[in-house]
Design a protein around this motif. Sequence first.
Motif, PDB file in Angstrom:
ATOM      1  N   MET A 165       0.865  -1.151   0.000  1.00  0.00           N
ATOM      2  CA  MET A 165       0.000   0.000   0.000  1.00  0.00           C
ATOM      3  C   MET A 165       0.921   1.226   0.000  1.00  0.00           C
ATOM      4  O   MET A 165       1.750   1.401   0.874  1.00  0.00           O
ATOM      5  CB  MET A 165      -0.877  -0.036   1.244  1.00  0.00           C
ATOM      6  N   ASN A 166       0.718   2.040  -1.013  1.00  0.00           N
ATOM      7  CA  ASN A 166       1.555   3.223  -1.094  1.00  0.00           C
ATOM      8  C   ASN A 166       0.885   4.382  -0.370  1.00  0.00           C
ATOM      9  O   ASN A 166      -0.215   4.252   0.191  1.00  0.00           O
ATOM     10  CB  ASN A 166       1.872   3.568  -2.552  1.00  0.00           C
ATOM     11  N   ARG A 167       1.499   5.498  -0.406  1.00  0.00           N
ATOM     12  CA  ARG A 167       1.060   6.652   0.359  1.00  0.00           C
ATOM     13  C   ARG A 167      -0.292   7.166  -0.126  1.00  0.00           C
ATOM     14  O   ARG A 167      -1.156   7.517   0.680  1.00  0.00           O
ATOM     15  CB  ARG A 167       2.125   7.740   0.225  1.00  0.00           C
ATOM     16  N   THR A 168      -0.556   7.206  -1.381  1.00  0.00           N
ATOM     17  CA  THR A 168      -1.816   7.708  -1.936  1.00  0.00           C
ATOM     18  C   THR A 168      -2.967   6.800  -1.529  1.00  0.00           C
ATOM     19  O   THR A 168      -4.029   7.277  -1.127  1.00  0.00           O
ATOM     20  CB  THR A 168      -1.725   7.790  -3.477  1.00  0.00           C
ATOM     21  N   GLU A 169      -2.767   5.494  -1.634  1.00  0.00           N
ATOM     22  CA  GLU A 169      -3.821   4.551  -1.238  1.00  0.00           C
ATOM     23  C   GLU A 169      -4.114   4.665   0.264  1.00  0.00           C
ATOM     24  O   GLU A 169      -5.263   4.580   0.681  1.00  0.00           O
ATOM     25  CB  GLU A 169      -3.404   3.129  -1.585  1.00  0.00           C
ATOM     26  N   PHE A 170      -3.088   4.866   1.027  1.00  0.00           N
ATOM     27  CA  PHE A 170      -3.281   5.032   2.479  1.00  0.00           C
ATOM     28  C   PHE A 170      -4.089   6.297   2.784  1.00  0.00           C
ATOM     29  O   PHE A 170      -4.998   6.273   3.615  1.00  0.00           O
ATOM     30  CB  PHE A 170      -1.917   5.085   3.174  1.00  0.00           C
ATOM     31  N   ILE A 171      -3.784   7.388   2.108  1.00  0.00           N
ATOM     32  CA  ILE A 171      -4.512   8.642   2.325  1.00  0.00           C
ATOM     33  C   ILE A 171      -5.964   8.482   1.898  1.00  0.00           C
ATOM     34  O   ILE A 171      -6.892   8.918   2.598  1.00  0.00           O
ATOM     35  CB  ILE A 171      -3.822   9.800   1.568  1.00  0.00           C
ATOM     36  N   ILE A 172      -6.200   7.838   0.774  1.00  0.00           N
ATOM     37  CA  ILE A 172      -7.580   7.634   0.299  1.00  0.00           C
ATOM     38  C   ILE A 172      -8.340   6.719   1.261  1.00  0.00           C
ATOM     39  O   ILE A 172      -9.493   6.994   1.611  1.00  0.00           O
ATOM     40  CB  ILE A 172      -7.571   7.066  -1.137  1.00  0.00           C
ATOM     41  N   ALA A 173      -7.734   5.651   1.718  1.00  0.00           N
ATOM     42  CA  ALA A 173      -8.395   4.731   2.660  1.00  0.00           C
ATOM     43  C   ALA A 173      -8.706   5.445   3.976  1.00  0.00           C
ATOM     44  O   ALA A 173      -9.801   5.300   4.541  1.00  0.00           O
ATOM     45  CB  ALA A 173      -7.519   3.511   2.905  1.00  0.00           C
ATOM     46  N   THR A 174      -7.762   6.243   4.460  1.00  0.00           N
ATOM     47  CA  THR A 174      -7.995   7.001   5.697  1.00  0.00           C
ATOM     48  C   THR A 174      -9.105   8.020   5.505  1.00  0.00           C
ATOM     49  O   THR A 174      -9.972   8.180   6.374  1.00  0.00           O
ATOM     50  CB  THR A 174      -6.692   7.714   6.127  1.00  0.00           C
ATOM     51  N   ALA A 175      -9.118   8.682   4.345  1.00  0.00           N
ATOM     52  CA  ALA A 175     -10.174   9.666   4.058  1.00  0.00           C
ATOM     53  C   ALA A 175     -11.535   8.988   3.989  1.00  0.00           C
ATOM     54  O   ALA A 175     -12.531   9.509   4.511  1.00  0.00           O
ATOM     55  CB  ALA A 175      -9.865  10.403   2.760  1.00  0.00           C
ATOM     56  N   LEU A 176     -11.621   7.819   3.378  1.00  0.00           N
ATOM     57  CA  LEU A 176     -12.891   7.086   3.291  1.00  0.00           C
ATOM     58  C   LEU A 176     -13.353   6.631   4.686  1.00  0.00           C
ATOM     59  O   LEU A 176     -14.545   6.712   5.008  1.00  0.00           O
ATOM     60  CB  LEU A 176     -12.751   5.890   2.354  1.00  0.00           C
ATOM     61  N   ILE A 177     -12.432   6.165   5.485  1.00  0.00           N
ATOM     62  CA  ILE A 177     -12.790   5.735   6.850  1.00  0.00           C
ATOM     63  C   ILE A 177     -13.274   6.927   7.671  1.00  0.00           C
ATOM     64  O   ILE A 177     -14.301   6.853   8.370  1.00  0.00           O
ATOM     65  CB  ILE A 177     -11.592   5.035   7.524  1.00  0.00           C
ATOM     66  N   LEU A 178     -12.594   8.047   7.572  1.00  0.00           N
ATOM     67  CA  LEU A 178     -13.022   9.244   8.304  1.00  0.00           C
ATOM     68  C   LEU A 178     -14.370   9.756   7.797  1.00  0.00           C
ATOM     69  O   LEU A 178     -15.228  10.176   8.576  1.00  0.00           O
ATOM     70  CB  LEU A 178     -11.954  10.340   8.203  1.00  0.00           C
ATOM     71  N   PHE A 179     -14.579   9.703   6.471  1.00  0.00           N
ATOM     72  CA  PHE A 179     -15.859  10.136   5.916  1.00  0.00           C
ATOM     73  C   PHE A 179     -16.984   9.211   6.387  1.00  0.00           C
ATOM     74  O   PHE A 179     -18.075   9.670   6.734  1.00  0.00           O
ATOM     75  CB  PHE A 179     -15.786  10.179   4.387  1.00  0.00           C
ATOM     76  N   ALA A 180     -16.730   7.919   6.383  1.00  0.00           N
ATOM     77  CA  ALA A 180     -17.729   6.948   6.851  1.00  0.00           C
ATOM     78  C   ALA A 180     -18.034   7.187   8.330  1.00  0.00           C
ATOM     79  O   ALA A 180     -19.199   7.140   8.756  1.00  0.00           O
ATOM     80  CB  ALA A 180     -17.244   5.523   6.621  1.00  0.00           C
ATOM     81  N   ALA A 181     -17.003   7.468   9.139  1.00  0.00           N
ATOM     82  CA  ALA A 181     -17.218   7.751  10.564  1.00  0.00           C
ATOM     83  C   ALA A 181     -18.031   9.032  10.733  1.00  0.00           C
ATOM     84  O   ALA A 181     -18.945   9.106  11.573  1.00  0.00           O
ATOM     85  CB  ALA A 181     -15.883   7.869  11.282  1.00  0.00           C
ATOM     86  N   PHE A 182     -17.728  10.043   9.918  1.00  0.00           N
ATOM     87  CA  PHE A 182     -18.490  11.286   9.967  1.00  0.00           C
ATOM     88  C   PHE A 182     -19.952  11.039   9.618  1.00  0.00           C
ATOM     89  O   PHE A 182     -20.861  11.522  10.301  1.00  0.00           O
ATOM     90  CB  PHE A 182     -17.878  12.323   9.009  1.00  0.00           C
ATOM     91  N   CYS A 183     -20.200  10.281   8.552  1.00  0.00           N
ATOM     92  CA  CYS A 183     -21.581   9.983   8.134  1.00  0.00           C
ATOM     93  C   CYS A 183     -22.320   9.191   9.207  1.00  0.00           C
ATOM     94  O   CYS A 183     -23.500   9.461   9.484  1.00  0.00           O
ATOM     95  CB  CYS A 183     -21.576   9.211   6.816  1.00  0.00           C
ATOM     96  N   MET A 184     -21.661   8.230   9.820  1.00  0.00           N
ATOM     97  CA  MET A 184     -22.311   7.445  10.879  1.00  0.00           C
ATOM     98  C   MET A 184     -22.620   8.328  12.090  1.00  0.00           C
ATOM     99  O   MET A 184     -23.691   8.213  12.693  1.00  0.00           O
ATOM    100  CB  MET A 184     -21.420   6.264  11.285  1.00  0.00           C
ATOM    101  N   GLY A 185     -21.709   9.222  12.454  1.00  0.00           N
ATOM    102  CA  GLY A 185     -21.945  10.137  13.567  1.00  0.00           C
ATOM    103  C   GLY A 185     -23.084  11.096  13.272  1.00  0.00           C
ATOM    104  O   GLY A 185     -23.947  11.348  14.118  1.00  0.00           O
TER     105      GLY A 185
END
Length: 106
Positions: free
Chosen positions: A1-21
């Motif tokens: 997993m390179n840096r871009t994929e990590f940033i995108i995965a983290t952004a998706l997880i944070l967005f999903a957490a925001f939507c759930m909250g």
Amino acid sequence: MNRTEFIIATALILFAAFCMGWFANWLVHRLTRVRQSDVADLDRMSQELHEAEEARDQAITYLQQREAELTNQLTQTEAELAAAMDGLRAARQEAEELRGRINNAD
């Protein structure tokens, strides 16, 4: 997993957490929201309670006045009864004295 994929995965997880909250917050406010009809019912019940307390206070005042009147009337009646009993006792004694004089005179 390179840096871009990590940033995108983290952004998706944070967005999903925001939507759930956000959804959880919306759901809690939706379930605990006070309706206008409930507020109107509470206002009506508080007004009825206030009127009932006033009626109770008036009834208590009336009963206290009535009790004082009846106590006064009872005291007066007892005094009149005592006076009548004293008068009757005196009349009986006088009648006995008169009977005794009549019997002695014969």
